[in-house]
Design an enzyme around this catalytic site. Structure first.
Site, PDB file in Angstrom:
ATOM      1  CG  ASP A  11      -0.323  -0.753  -2.743  1.00  0.00           C
ATOM      2  OD1 ASP A  11       0.788   0.044  -2.191  1.00  0.00           O
ATOM      3  OD2 ASP A  11      -1.067  -1.099  -2.298  1.00  0.00           O
TER       4      ASP A  11
ATOM      5  CG  ASP B 251      -4.722  -1.526   0.201  1.00  0.00           C
ATOM      6  OD1 ASP B 251      -4.033  -0.745  -0.252  1.00  0.00           O
ATOM      7  OD2 ASP B 251      -4.377  -2.510   1.122  1.00  0.00           O
TER       8      ASP B 251
END
Length: 216
Positions: free
Chosen positions: A181, A147
């Protein structure tokens, strides 16, 4: 192949950008390192998680394996649904949004399935290496998801009159996430926004078939 071209292009472009960015982050940044794009409101912050989107987790190695297997099953289901919708000429917008969701899900499962095998461990003091001589930091299906996007747009203290959380610090938007995401979230949101338009044609077609059956 008619009808498959645009969804496949969208899937491959999304996957390519997602993986190129993650590879760059893994090979050029140490864990926790960050770059401020817009002061303290838009940040590239390298972190990894063992679980779901936006840093949510399902605990332990067993939980990690279960989550990875669930992702694979979900991806197979989405792939079948996408194929069905293209073959049956569903609304083009719905097909592209489902393709976006598929690409996002696929992007994260690539991390989970392969990153533990092909990368060394990312630490706070050392960057990862691709195909290290001693092998990767984990095994197949036990890799960590990379991330990097962090947007703490609003921060402050909650009013003291609020029950339970009164007076505590808060940050919006707190989770750190990645391009995969984002693809999933955008696909879902666009389906919710356009659902009346997307499914109107299917309802009309079903009603037409039912009326023909009644007349016969």
């Amino acid at each position: 192949m008619k009808g498959f071209t645009k969804p496949l292009i969208l899937i491959f472009v999304t996957l390519f950008l997602d993986q190129v960015l993650k590879f760059w982050i893994k090979l050029n940044m140490t864990l926790g390192q960050e770059f401020h794009l817009i002061k303290d409101r838009a940040i590239i912050h390298f972190t990894e998680n063992n679980g779901m989107a936006f840093g949510l987790e399902l605990g332990g190695e067993t939980g990690k394996l279960i989550l990875s297997l669930f992702r694979i099953i979900a991806i197979l289901g989405i792939a079948y649904g996408l194929f069905y919708m293209i073959r049956n000429k569903f609304h083009r917008g719905l097909i592209l949004n489902v393709a976006l969701i598929f690409a996002g899900a696929m992007g994260n499962i690539i991390d989970s399935a392969f990153y533990g095998v092909i990368f060394s461990e990312s630490t706070w003091y050392e960057r990862a290496h691709l195909f290290p001589p001693g092998g990767g930091y984990s095994s197949f299906l036990h890799g960590k998801v990379v991330d990097m996007f962090y947007f703490p747009i609003i921060s402050g203290n909650l009013p003291t009159w609020l029950p339970i959380w009164g007076g505590q610090d808060f940050t919006f938007f707190r989770p750190v996430f990645n391009l995969a995401d984002t693809a999933i979230s955008v696909g879902v949101i666009l389906i919710l926004i356009g659902q009346k338009r997307y499914f109107k044609e299917e309802v009309a077609e079903t009603s037409h078939i039912d009326s023909e059956i009644v007349e016969e």
